[in-house]
Design a protein around this motif. Structure first.
Motif, PDB file in Angstrom:
ATOM      1  N   TYR A 161       0.846   3.945  -3.007  1.00  0.00           N
ATOM      2  CA  TYR A 161       0.495   5.338  -2.741  1.00  0.00           C
ATOM      3  C   TYR A 161       1.538   6.302  -3.298  1.00  0.00           C
ATOM      4  O   TYR A 161       1.204   7.280  -3.953  1.00  0.00           O
ATOM      5  N   PHE A 162       2.830   5.991  -3.066  1.00  0.00           N
ATOM      6  CA  PHE A 162       3.862   6.930  -3.517  1.00  0.00           C
ATOM      7  C   PHE A 162       4.040   6.945  -5.038  1.00  0.00           C
ATOM      8  O   PHE A 162       4.634   7.864  -5.575  1.00  0.00           O
TER       9      PHE A 162
ATOM     10  N   LEU B 194       1.727   7.615  -6.938  1.00  0.00           N
ATOM     11  CA  LEU B 194       0.883   8.721  -7.412  1.00  0.00           C
ATOM     12  C   LEU B 194       1.653  10.045  -7.502  1.00  0.00           C
ATOM     13  O   LEU B 194       1.741  10.618  -8.589  1.00  0.00           O
ATOM     14  N   PRO B 195       2.247  10.550  -6.394  1.00  0.00           N
ATOM     15  CA  PRO B 195       3.008  11.793  -6.541  1.00  0.00           C
ATOM     16  C   PRO B 195       4.212  11.645  -7.465  1.00  0.00           C
ATOM     17  O   PRO B 195       4.539  12.572  -8.214  1.00  0.00           O
ATOM     18  N   VAL B 196       4.864  10.468  -7.450  1.00  0.00           N
ATOM     19  CA  VAL B 196       6.020  10.269  -8.332  1.00  0.00           C
ATOM     20  C   VAL B 196       5.555  10.302  -9.792  1.00  0.00           C
ATOM     21  O   VAL B 196       6.151  10.972 -10.638  1.00  0.00           O
TER      22      VAL B 196
ATOM     23  N   SER C  54       0.829  -1.210   0.000  1.00  0.00           N
ATOM     24  CA  SER C  54       0.000   0.000   0.000  1.00  0.00           C
ATOM     25  C   SER C  54       0.862   1.258   0.000  1.00  0.00           C
ATOM     26  O   SER C  54       0.531   2.242  -0.663  1.00  0.00           O
ATOM     27  N   ILE C  55       1.982   1.229   0.716  1.00  0.00           N
ATOM     28  CA  ILE C  55       2.836   2.425   0.736  1.00  0.00           C
ATOM     29  C   ILE C  55       3.471   2.656  -0.634  1.00  0.00           C
ATOM     30  O   ILE C  55       3.465   3.772  -1.158  1.00  0.00           O
TER      31      ILE C  55
ATOM     32  N   GLU D  24      -6.384   4.707  -6.404  1.00  0.00           N
ATOM     33  CA  GLU D  24      -5.833   4.733  -5.051  1.00  0.00           C
ATOM     34  C   GLU D  24      -6.939   4.452  -4.028  1.00  0.00           C
ATOM     35  O   GLU D  24      -6.724   3.763  -3.035  1.00  0.00           O
TER      36      GLU D  24
END
Lengths: 108, 634
Positions: A39-40, A42-44, A35-36, A71
């Motif tokens: 999630y990351f 997305l901004p990357v 999950s982490i 997400e």
């Protein structure tokens, strides 16, 4: 509230508890890692793969919007998946240990 | 007690209505103010009645701190959502989406993903071994006095940061919506919140959260239904509506400047649905993301909620409900934000509040028929009242968390060595609430006009760097001990706060001056040109327009000059810096690894027999719930 003394080390080393510990550890931490990482992405993705995010898929809906919405779906799916696993598997195992707690570790 | 509550709520309302007469600019027109007060009064009345019912029940410490552990999983899920959907996310994210499109929506994702950490590794173990506070969890195997002391200090620090942001935000919000004085708004929020906490403890706080969350979600669903209906509930249709919106195209032009010149109207509209209009620094965003994903699970007022349910399984159910509600709500805000951009327009949204916080309330007013209609103002009043209830409820949760840390951890745990009767503990908790509440009001008033938005992010960063590593490693790492816990709490908090003090979040007089001087120079240049145009303009309407532009530029120049004059000879920020030491606004990326490192190094250097001896017990109990605290029978 005072509880009777228990031999916690005995319960800890009981194979049933060890099994619960092994299964939970494997499941929980792999879910956390997944999950982490997801999630990351997305901004990357938004910062470094902007052209990909701009590709239109359905009318004005682009990859970026679909990814952001995914997400939510992924977060809910993990919650649902964990609930199912815990209800079906972990709860039964911990209830059994709970029931047998005194016979395994009752006297210290 | 009933009488006292009625008097309190009456006083609050009276203060609101009296001062509304002295209002300046606000979202609600004067002739509709009474409507706002009726709706506000109704919501305050309901919550006061709930508090009255709760007050009869709250006699023991377990009732005061943990609502007797008899809140159901679903109820607690709604209460967690209530705690979490603070005005910052309710009004703030809709506002960000209305002003910046995609980036605002992307920003909301981290707030939901945070609950996966809570669900998988925090909620159930904490319910199994904890009692009332963060300190109780850490004291299980570490030295109780040391663990409770650092936990209490950290709880109070995190809560005060978060609380200050909420109090200031609340004061500004109420002032903006209905035009009463900032100070009075802060006092009204403070007094109401204290009434809930003092009389009703966790029972009332939980129910106020539930009521507020249900109202908030209902209002949002209705607004989205009205916003979406004209597009036949088609997602591409609605988004195409956003792309076609002249408001949105104009906003994009404003945001991207020169780059807009070669783009068609459709391209400009589409740009709003693409990333990069608001979040420019990906490293900063990842840093904030880390603070959210790990910090939520370390928030004392969220942790406390897991002690209100009967079993660990109910704690699980409550997080799953909270995730459904919070996630669903953020999906709705996509519609609220874009709907407000399409229908109300960014010009009007920012005219009332620069940060866009009024996007949701103004959309409500529009959907009801606009600023001059009865229904429009009823909608606005309802959304405003829900926003108000939101702030009061969130502040109540934070005050309860800090008061518990003061009374249960410090007074009972450390000072009295765990020897206190139920009556003594409840009395201590109420006195602590009163102290924290008074402090919150004073800080709220003192921080008037300060930019406190970054305090929310700082609260999450401290929780993620100090609280989360200690809880996580206490629960899952055999070698963890008191040395690590104390080191992490200190290092995590000091690193997060220290990094923010030298970051671009602070005000740097030299930079402010440079920016203002640029405005003065820009205005000067424009004035020269405008005056030249005016001299040759023949047409009256052109002259009138030029005169208006000149007045606007002169006003901008005067404002900038006043700002420069106000700074005087100041050269350095609060900590004596002329410019930020580095470019990161969110400290998480550095402070969170430092926090984890501190627990590990601290634990390895320190020897603590108790922490080692207790490991088997802790690990068995956190996994199985043997000897977990049970619910109080009613």
């Amino acid at each position: 509230m005072s509880h009777p003394a228990m031999n916690w080390a005995a319960i800890d080393s009981d194979p049933r508890f060890q099994e619960l510990h092994a299964r939970k550890t494997r499941f929980l931490w792999s879910m956390m890692a997944f999950s982490i990482i997801y999630y990351f992405l997305l901004p990357v993705g938004a910062a470094y793969f902007t052209d990909l995010f701009k590709i239109k898929l359905w009318g004005p809906i682009n990859v970026g919007l679909v990814f952001a919405l995914s997400e939510f779906v992924v977060a809910w799916s993990i919650a649902w998946f964990y609930a199912r696993k815990a209800n079906a598997e972990f709860d039964a195992m911990s209830e059994e240990i709970n029931r047998l707690a005194f016979s395994i570790g009752g006297s210290k | 007690m009933k009488r006292l509550l009625t008097t309190l709520s009456g006083l609050g309302l009276l203060a609101l209505s009296e001062l509304a007469l002295a209002a300046d600019v606000s979202a609600v027109a004067d002739k509709f103010k009474w409507l706002t007060f009726v709706v506000f009064g109704a919501i305050i009345g309901i919550t006061m009645y709930v508090t009255y019912l709760a007050a009869k029940r709250v006699k023991s410490a377990t009732e005061f701190y943990a609502a007797g552990r008899s809140v159901s999983g679903i109820q607690n899920g709604w209460a967690i959502a209530g705690d979490y959907l603070s005005a910052a996310s309710f009004l703030g994210i809709a506002g960000l989406i209305s002003l910046y499109g995609y980036d605002g929506f992307m920003y909301s994702v981290g707030w939901l993903v945070a609950y996966i950490t809570v669900l998988l590794v925090i909620a159930e173990p904490c319910r199994n071994i904890g009692k009332y506070t963060l300190g109780d969890i850490l004291a299980f195997r570490n030295n109780p006095k040391a663990a409770k002391t650092v936990a209490a200090v950290s709880t109070i620090t995190v809560s005060i940061f978060y609380l200050t942001a909420q109090m200031v935000g609340g004061g500004v919000l109420v002032k903006t919506l209905i035009g009463i004085d900032y100070e009075i708004s802060v006092i009204v929020v403070g007094v109401l919140m204290l009434a809930y906490v003092l009389f009703g403890g966790m029972v009332a706080t939980t129910w106020v959260q539930i009521i507020k969350a249900v109202l908030l979600v209902t209002a949002s669903i209705l607004l989205v239904a009205f916003t979406w209906a004209p597009y036949g509930f088609s997602l591409p249709g609605f988004l195409q509506g956003a792309v076609d919106s002249v408001n949105i195209q104009g906003q994009v032009t404003k945001l991207i400047g020169d780059a807009a010149r070669n783009m068609t109207a459709q391209e400009l509209g589409q740009r709003f649905l693409e990333p990069g209009l608001f979040l420019k620094n990906p490293i900063d965003q990842i840093s904030l993301g880390m603070a959210l994903v790990l910090g939520t699970a370390g928030m004392p007022h969220i942790l406390m909620r897991f002690f209100t349910v009967p079993t660990a399984k109910d704690a699980r159910v409550s997080v799953i409900w909270a995730m459904a509600i919070i996630g669903g709500f953020y999906v709705l805000t996509l519609f609220l934000g874009l709907g407000s951009a399409i229908n109300v327009g960014q010009a009007q949204i920012t005219a009332i509040d620069k940060g866009g916080n009024m996007a949701g309330p103004l959309l409500a007013q529009f959907l009801g028929g606009g600023a001059d209609s009865m229904l429009g103002n009823l909608f606005l009043a309802f959304v405003a009242a829900v926003a108000f209830a939101t702030i009061v409820a969130v502040v109540a949760g934070l005050v309860l968390a800090s008061a518990s840390a003061m009374s249960h951890d410090i007074w009972v745990g450390v000072v009295k060595g765990e020897h206190a009767t139920q009556e003594e503990e409840v009395r201590a908790a109420r006195i602590s609430s009163l102290i924290v509440g008074a402090v919150a009001i004073v800080i709220g008033i003192a921080a008037k006009g300060q930019n406190v938005a970054h305090l929310v992010a700082l609260a999450f960063a401290v929780a993620a760097s100090g609280n989360l590593p200690t809880v996580l490693l206490t629960l899952y790492w055999k070698r963890c001990n008191t040395g690590g816990v104390v080191a992490c709490m200190i290092v995590g908090a000091v690193a997060a706060i220290g990094l923010v003090l030298v970051s671009p979040n602070m005000a740097y007089p030299l930079q402010v001056k440079a920016a203002q001087e640029k405005i003065v120079k820009g205005a000067d240049d424009k004035l020269v040109k405008l005056n030249a145009d005016l001299a040759v303009a023949a047409d009256d309407s052109v002259r009138a327009k030029l005169a208006k532009d000149i007045a606007a530029q002169e006003k901008a120049r005067a404002g900038a000059q006043a700002a420069i004059a106000k700074l005087g000879d100041e050269r350095t920020s609060l900590v004596g810096l002329e410019k930020p030491l580095f470019d990161l606004k969110n400290p998480g990326l550095i402070s969170i690894p430092l926090g984890f490192l501190a627990v590990i190094v601290g634990s390895l250097l320190y020897r603590d027999r108790r922490a080692e001896d207790m490991w088997d017990e802790l690990y068995v109990r956190q996994n199985t719930g043997i000897h977990a605290e049970t619910a109080v029978a009613h």
